[in-house]
Design a protein around this motif. Structure first.
Motif, PDB file in Angstrom:
ATOM      1  N   PRO A  43       0.890  -1.623  -0.128  1.00 39.08           N
ATOM      2  CA  PRO A  43      -0.019  -0.062  -0.114  1.00 39.08           C
ATOM      3  C   PRO A  43       0.701   1.591  -0.018  1.00 39.08           C
ATOM      4  O   PRO A  43       2.441   1.196   0.823  1.00 39.08           O
ATOM      5  N   PRO A  44       0.263   2.834  -0.255  1.00 43.31           N
ATOM      6  CA  PRO A  44       1.560   3.912  -0.884  1.00 43.31           C
ATOM      7  C   PRO A  44       1.911   3.924   0.556  1.00 43.31           C
ATOM      8  O   PRO A  44       2.932   4.938   1.022  1.00 43.31           O
ATOM      9  N   ASP A  45       1.327   3.663   1.314  1.00 44.79           N
ATOM     10  CA  ASP A  45       1.532   4.956   2.883  1.00 44.79           C
ATOM     11  C   ASP A  45       2.677   3.637   2.975  1.00 44.79           C
ATOM     12  O   ASP A  45       3.547   4.004   3.944  1.00 44.79           O
ATOM     13  N   GLU A  46       3.029   2.041   2.782  1.00 41.95           N
ATOM     14  CA  GLU A  46       3.654   1.524   3.738  1.00 41.95           C
ATOM     15  C   GLU A  46       5.091   2.015   2.524  1.00 41.95           C
ATOM     16  O   GLU A  46       5.862   1.688   3.738  1.00 41.95           O
ATOM     17  N   ILE A  47       4.859   1.745   1.665  1.00 39.48           N
ATOM     18  CA  ILE A  47       5.925   1.864   1.082  1.00 39.48           C
ATOM     19  C   ILE A  47       6.935   3.503   0.831  1.00 39.48           C
ATOM     20  O   ILE A  47       7.569   3.418   1.854  1.00 39.48           O
ATOM     21  N   ILE A  48       5.976   4.570   1.664  1.00 39.52           N
ATOM     22  CA  ILE A  48       6.706   5.699   1.887  1.00 39.52           C
ATOM     23  C   ILE A  48       7.258   4.836   3.680  1.00 39.52           C
ATOM     24  O   ILE A  48       8.223   5.526   3.271  1.00 39.52           O
ATOM     25  N   ILE A  49       6.558   4.890   4.687  1.00 41.14           N
ATOM     26  CA  ILE A  49       7.046   4.427   5.669  1.00 41.14           C
ATOM     27  C   ILE A  49       8.366   3.289   5.818  1.00 41.14           C
ATOM     28  O   ILE A  49       9.476   3.240   6.692  1.00 41.14           O
TER      29      ILE A  49
END
Length: 172
Positions: free
Chosen positions: A143-149
């Motif tokens: 998921p996009p937020d997990e990529i950034i994290i």
């Protein structure tokens, strides 16, 4: 203090022929994660459809919870103190950013470069770093937020950004 790099990812209307964004996710200069749904521009919908996507985003959700391009651009202008943003797929992300700016007749105020190159310039292989973390799912499938994290965590673990440099709420 040098500002922290901005990592960004997006979900497009189509995985085969991305033409406009449905969602943008990015890291802030304080190493936080922001996510925003995008209300589609009428012109986008005249020429393209919103296809099924990994996040199950549909047109109703975008209109109900999304933000207009002008609001997103205003936030980026206030938040980004850089002319370079880093993305997993810089070509696709550039196209989605450009589509957002074009709704207001503007050119992007930043360039999108490869996140892999940002890490490589600092002598870190992102692929190897992910493997060392035990990450078996390819980054682009998260998921996009997990990529950034994940990107922020790797940058901290390798000393590329300092946790002490990240503004704490008490500092403001």
């Amino acid at each position: 203090m040098a500002s922290l790099p901005i990592f960004m990812t997006a979900v497009a209307n189509s995985s085969d022929e991305p033409a406009f964004p449905l969602l943008f996710t990015w890291s802030t200069p304080e190493a936080q994660v922001k996510e925003v749904l995008v209300i589609p521009d009428d012109e986008w919908l005249e020429n393209h459809n919103i296809e099924p996507n990994a996040l199950d985003l549909d047109e109703n959700q975008l209109y109900e919870f999304g933000f207009e391009a002008s609001d997103i651009l205003a936030e980026w202008t206030n938040e980004f103190d850089t002319d370079v943003i880093y993305g997993l797929d810089p070509d696709e992300l550039s196209a989605l950013v450009e589509a957002t700016y074009e709704t207001k007749g503007l050119d992007p105020s930043f360039e999108v470069l490869s996140i892999h190159s940002w890490f490589e310039e600092r002598d870190v292989s992102l692929t190897d770093a992910l493997a060392e973390q035990g990450q078996t799912t390819p980054l682009h499938l998260l998921p996009p937020d997990e990529i950034i994290i994940q990107l922020l965590q790797i940058a901290v673990e390798y000393g590329l950004i300092e946790v002490a440099d990240i503004a704490q709420p008490d500092d403001e």
